[in-house]
Design a protein around this motif. Structure first.
Motif, PDB file in Angstrom:
ATOM      1  N   ILE A 146       0.839  -1.206   0.000  1.00  0.00           N
ATOM      2  CA  ILE A 146       0.000   0.000   0.000  1.00  0.00           C
ATOM      3  C   ILE A 146       0.870   1.251   0.000  1.00  0.00           C
ATOM      4  O   ILE A 146       0.615   2.207  -0.713  1.00  0.00           O
ATOM      5  CB  ILE A 146      -0.950  -0.005   1.230  1.00  0.00           C
ATOM      6  CG1 ILE A 146      -1.927  -1.177   1.144  1.00  0.00           C
ATOM      7  CG2 ILE A 146      -1.711   1.327   1.328  1.00  0.00           C
ATOM      8  CD1 ILE A 146      -2.702  -1.438   2.431  1.00  0.00           C
ATOM      9  N   CYS A 147       1.950   1.212   0.800  1.00  0.00           N
ATOM     10  CA  CYS A 147       2.758   2.444   0.926  1.00  0.00           C
ATOM     11  C   CYS A 147       3.862   2.521  -0.138  1.00  0.00           C
ATOM     12  O   CYS A 147       4.666   3.437  -0.106  1.00  0.00           O
ATOM     13  CB  CYS A 147       3.316   2.602   2.332  1.00  0.00           C
ATOM     14  SG  CYS A 147       4.615   1.473   2.698  1.00  0.00           S
ATOM     15  N   GLY A 148       3.883   1.607  -1.081  1.00  0.00           N
ATOM     16  CA  GLY A 148       4.754   1.744  -2.241  1.00  0.00           C
ATOM     17  C   GLY A 148       6.116   1.098  -2.116  1.00  0.00           C
ATOM     18  O   GLY A 148       6.954   1.275  -2.998  1.00  0.00           O
ATOM     19  N   PHE A 149       6.336   0.362  -1.031  1.00  0.00           N
ATOM     20  CA  PHE A 149       7.663  -0.241  -0.864  1.00  0.00           C
ATOM     21  C   PHE A 149       7.816  -1.568  -1.575  1.00  0.00           C
ATOM     22  O   PHE A 149       8.923  -1.978  -1.907  1.00  0.00           O
ATOM     23  CB  PHE A 149       8.019  -0.395   0.618  1.00  0.00           C
ATOM     24  CG  PHE A 149       9.001   0.631   1.021  1.00  0.00           C
ATOM     25  CD1 PHE A 149      10.347   0.442   0.802  1.00  0.00           C
ATOM     26  CD2 PHE A 149       8.573   1.835   1.535  1.00  0.00           C
ATOM     27  CE1 PHE A 149      11.250   1.422   1.114  1.00  0.00           C
ATOM     28  CE2 PHE A 149       9.464   2.824   1.848  1.00  0.00           C
ATOM     29  CZ  PHE A 149      10.813   2.622   1.643  1.00  0.00           C
ATOM     30  N   VAL A 150       6.705  -2.262  -1.770  1.00  0.00           N
ATOM     31  CA  VAL A 150       6.740  -3.498  -2.542  1.00  0.00           C
ATOM     32  C   VAL A 150       5.831  -3.278  -3.747  1.00  0.00           C
ATOM     33  O   VAL A 150       4.697  -2.815  -3.598  1.00  0.00           O
ATOM     34  CB  VAL A 150       6.230  -4.687  -1.696  1.00  0.00           C
ATOM     35  CG1 VAL A 150       6.138  -5.947  -2.543  1.00  0.00           C
ATOM     36  CG2 VAL A 150       7.139  -4.916  -0.499  1.00  0.00           C
ATOM     37  N   LYS A 151       6.364  -3.569  -4.933  1.00  0.00           N
ATOM     38  CA  LYS A 151       5.569  -3.370  -6.144  1.00  0.00           C
ATOM     39  C   LYS A 151       4.697  -4.610  -6.351  1.00  0.00           C
ATOM     40  O   LYS A 151       5.228  -5.707  -6.512  1.00  0.00           O
ATOM     41  CB  LYS A 151       6.499  -3.153  -7.332  1.00  0.00           C
ATOM     42  CG  LYS A 151       5.805  -2.505  -8.487  1.00  0.00           C
ATOM     43  CD  LYS A 151       6.758  -2.244  -9.620  1.00  0.00           C
ATOM     44  CE  LYS A 151       5.948  -1.813 -10.833  1.00  0.00           C
ATOM     45  NZ  LYS A 151       6.599  -2.164 -12.063  1.00  0.00           N
ATOM     46  N   PRO A 152       3.379  -4.453  -6.321  1.00  0.00           N
ATOM     47  CA  PRO A 152       2.527  -5.637  -6.483  1.00  0.00           C
ATOM     48  C   PRO A 152       2.592  -6.194  -7.903  1.00  0.00           C
ATOM     49  O   PRO A 152       2.900  -5.467  -8.845  1.00  0.00           O
ATOM     50  CB  PRO A 152       1.125  -5.117  -6.160  1.00  0.00           C
ATOM     51  CG  PRO A 152       1.198  -3.662  -6.102  1.00  0.00           C
ATOM     52  CD  PRO A 152       2.625  -3.227  -6.138  1.00  0.00           C
ATOM     53  N   LEU A 153       2.285  -7.483  -8.011  1.00  0.00           N
ATOM     54  CA  LEU A 153       2.244  -8.103  -9.342  1.00  0.00           C
ATOM     55  C   LEU A 153       1.030  -7.598 -10.105  1.00  0.00           C
ATOM     56  O   LEU A 153       1.093  -7.323 -11.297  1.00  0.00           O
ATOM     57  CB  LEU A 153       2.176  -9.628  -9.209  1.00  0.00           C
ATOM     58  CG  LEU A 153       3.354 -10.316  -8.513  1.00  0.00           C
ATOM     59  CD1 LEU A 153       3.056 -11.788  -8.279  1.00  0.00           C
ATOM     60  CD2 LEU A 153       4.607 -10.170  -9.361  1.00  0.00           C
ATOM     61  N   SER A 154      -0.092  -7.528  -9.395  1.00  0.00           N
ATOM     62  CA  SER A 154      -1.320  -7.012 -10.011  1.00  0.00           C
ATOM     63  C   SER A 154      -2.263  -6.571  -8.902  1.00  0.00           C
ATOM     64  O   SER A 154      -2.027  -6.835  -7.725  1.00  0.00           O
ATOM     65  CB  SER A 154      -1.987  -8.106 -10.853  1.00  0.00           C
ATOM     66  OG  SER A 154      -2.328  -9.194 -10.018  1.00  0.00           O
ATOM     67  N   GLY A 155      -3.327  -5.910  -9.299  1.00  0.00           N
ATOM     68  CA  GLY A 155      -4.314  -5.465  -8.313  1.00  0.00           C
ATOM     69  C   GLY A 155      -4.429  -3.957  -8.283  1.00  0.00           C
ATOM     70  O   GLY A 155      -3.741  -3.247  -9.035  1.00  0.00           O
ATOM     71  N   VAL A 156      -5.304  -3.505  -7.414  1.00  0.00           N
ATOM     72  CA  VAL A 156      -5.612  -2.075  -7.349  1.00  0.00           C
ATOM     73  C   VAL A 156      -5.417  -1.586  -5.922  1.00  0.00           C
ATOM     74  O   VAL A 156      -5.814  -2.260  -4.978  1.00  0.00           O
ATOM     75  CB  VAL A 156      -7.093  -1.843  -7.769  1.00  0.00           C
ATOM     76  CG1 VAL A 156      -7.510  -0.406  -7.522  1.00  0.00           C
ATOM     77  CG2 VAL A 156      -7.301  -2.223  -9.217  1.00  0.00           C
ATOM     78  N   VAL A 157      -4.760  -0.444  -5.779  1.00  0.00           N
ATOM     79  CA  VAL A 157      -4.683   0.235  -4.470  1.00  0.00           C
ATOM     80  C   VAL A 157      -5.072   1.692  -4.714  1.00  0.00           C
ATOM     81  O   VAL A 157      -4.367   2.414  -5.414  1.00  0.00           O
ATOM     82  CB  VAL A 157      -3.273   0.170  -3.850  1.00  0.00           C
ATOM     83  CG1 VAL A 157      -3.241   0.911  -2.520  1.00  0.00           C
ATOM     84  CG2 VAL A 157      -2.821  -1.261  -3.649  1.00  0.00           C
TER      85      VAL A 157
END
Lengths: 330, 231
Positions: free
Chosen positions: B53-64
């Motif tokens: 959520i806070c941008g430290f891990v880049k998600p593979l997919s999904g929406v925040v």
């Protein structure tokens, strides 16, 4: 009245260290040989940039000779090919260092501390090769560029006269120290320290770590280039040897010797290192070996460096003596 | 920035560390002034969720999204500037800086010079303003981190394991503080302290093996016994 008193006491607490250092340095300038003091003062400015990188950002750089050479060669190019005023030459050297850091910085400050150290060393090797072999027609190769007699005298303090150059160097070194002391007290200074302590957390708060590192890198290496420009003017000569990678560890060692991150560390380190070299090389043939052992010994005994160890030790001794005196009275 | 929509809307979030997939289609929603708790075993993916959520891990997919604005792809400092602040688990403040300097850092980044509201939650900090943060206790450091995150009136605080290793007195103080903060700011708290979760949470997400195993939004459903099954 109270506000004025508090302001005065704040100003005094801000300035007393600088004033005391300036006084001690001036005293040394009168008592010690001029060439020795000139070398110490320029070396202290050189180490200040490295000290800021290590002490504030936590970045060790083995490429400081490269930034020193950039400043020195920019000054030398001006004084050899274009003009004769050493003050303008100094300005050109600083500007060259500033531009160099602005161009190089965005690529280097992205790296982790260990890679940062190595890539800077690589830069020093490249620059050494360029000045020694590649651009011989401009740099003069190993023969270097001589312009000592081409420089004109400057008003107020004549930079072509070593004795007057020394006072100029003391003023510049003081100005650099004041600048770093001022930076320490700003949000930027706190950001630099915070970046060294925990760069992730700095981002949680809302700071762009890259920008902070970049600005700090530019400041540190512009100061290093300033030292290079001053070397060029003082010697009236530059050669590739000034930026030799074989001297890459020197500013790092002197930073550690003086006391990493302390304001007085670079000056104390420069005094100790240049002094050791001067005294010991007069007494012993293989002085480098002896100095190497001496440095290892000092760092084992005082891992905070001279200025990081002696004042706290002196304070502890004072407290001990006061307690002993108190016990004796009772 | 659009002010409509939930304070935080996470949908179908997948994340991985290298080859190891950690989050599998997480859905989570936070309404204004709501306290949302995430519970689950160690390694369930709770901290990874906050870091996504806070941008430290880049998600593979999904929406925040926050108030309709996409947070994915923003740098952590831009997420913080947008009003979503993260208080990590390790309680590591900038130990060489004083309490005042730590707060000044937060103050300058958020442009908020008024420390009073944040310090009113933690009056103890006022006494230690010139003390180096490294010399403070774990509880005091937690207070400092929360106070610093509150500067700039964030719309959402993500707090990771705030009571871990703290004395019961401080835990009960934090409980009151979180309830007070939630009058203005939404909170997502990752927490293993079930009595605290039961006492303050409006919604509880139980996370197991990187998935939302259950979601509780009714007070009657929230009990120590119910939540214990997920730990």
């Amino acid at each position: 009245m109270t506000a004025a008193k508090s302001l005065a006491s704040r100003a005094l607490s801000w300035w007393w260290g600088i004033a005391a250092t300036l006084l001690a340095t001036s005293l040394c300038a009168v008592l010690l040989p001029t060439p020795f003091m000139n070398e110490v003062m320029i070396f202290a400015i050189y180490v200040s940039g490295c000290n800021f990188l290590i002490g504030r950002l936590g970045f060790i750089s083995f490429g400081q000779p490269a930034y020193l050479a950039i400043g020195a060669y920019c000054t030398a190019f001006y004084l050899f090919y274009v003009g004769t005023n050493p003050l303008v030459g100094l300005g050109v050297g600083v500007l060259g260092g500033l531009l160099g850091a602005i161009i190089i910085g965005p690529f280097f400050v992205r790296l982790r501390s260990d890679y940062f150290a190595m890539v800077n060393l690589a830069l020093a090797v490249v620059l050494f090769y360029v000045t020694q072999k590649l651009l011989v027609s401009i740099t003069g190769g190993d023969n270097g560029l001589w312009f000592l007699t081409q420089m004109q005298s400057t008003p107020l303090l004549d930079l072509t006269a070593p004795a007057q150059f020394l006072w100029f160097a003391i003023i510049v070194a003081t100005a650099v120290t004041v600048m770093f002391k001022y930076l320490d007290g700003t949000i930027f200074g706190a950001c630099c320290l915070a970046s060294r302590l925990n760069e992730d957390k700095l981002q949680f708060i809302g700071y762009d770590n890259f920008k902070i590192r970049l600005v700090a890198f530019i400041i540190a290496n512009t100061v290093t280039a300033l030292a290079g420009a001053m070397y060029a003017i003082y010697f009236g000569f530059v050669s590739p040897e000034m930026g030799s990678p074989s001297r890459a560890a020197e500013p790092v060692i002197v930073t550690l010797l003086g006391g990493v991150g302390t304001l007085a560390g670079p000056l104390i380190g420069a005094f100790a290192y240049t002094g050791m070299k001067d005294v010991i090389s007069n007494l012993i043939g293989n002085w480098e070996l002896f100095i190497g052992f001496l440095l290892v010994f000092i760092m084992l005994v005082a891992d905070q460096g001279i200025w990081g160890t002696l004042p706290p030790a002196a304070r502890a001794l004072l407290v001990h003596l006061r307690r002993a005196a108190g016990r004796a009275r009772n | 920035m659009p002010a409509d929509g939930p304070v935080l809307d996470v949908a179908g979030l997948n994340a991985a560390y290298g080859e190891a997939k950690v989050l599998f289609g997480i859905d989570l929603c936070v309404a204004p002034r709501q306290i949302v708790a995430c519970i689950g075993r160690n390694g369930a993916g709770k901290t990874t969720l906050l870091r996504c959520i806070c941008g430290f891990v880049k998600p593979l997919s999904g929406v925040v999204r926050s108030h309709g604005s996409d947070l994915i792809g923003l740098a952590p400092y831009d997420v913080a500037k947008s009003g979503v602040k993260y208080v990590p688990q390790d309680k590591k403040v900038f130990y060489d800086l004083t309490v005042r300097e730590n707060l000044e850092l937060g103050s300058y980044a958020s442009g908020d010079r008024n420390w009073e509201p944040a310090l009113n939650y933690f009056p103890k900090l006022k006494v230690h303003m010139d003390r180096k943060a490294g010399y403070m206790s774990g509880g005091e450091r937690q207070m400092l981190m929360i106070a610093r995150a509150l500067l700039g009136n964030p719309r959402l605080l993500l707090i990771d394991e705030p009571t871990e290793g703290l004395a019961p007195g401080i835990v009960s103080h934090l409980r009151e503080v979180f309830t007070d903060i939630a009058r203005k700011t939404s909170l997502v708290i990752v927490e293993q302290n079930l009595p605290l979760v039961c006492a303050i949470a409006d919604v509880v997400y139980a996370i197991r093996d990187g998935r939302v195993a259950a979601m509780f939004s009714q007070r009657s459903e929230m009990s120590f016994q119910t939540f214990e099954k997920f730990l």
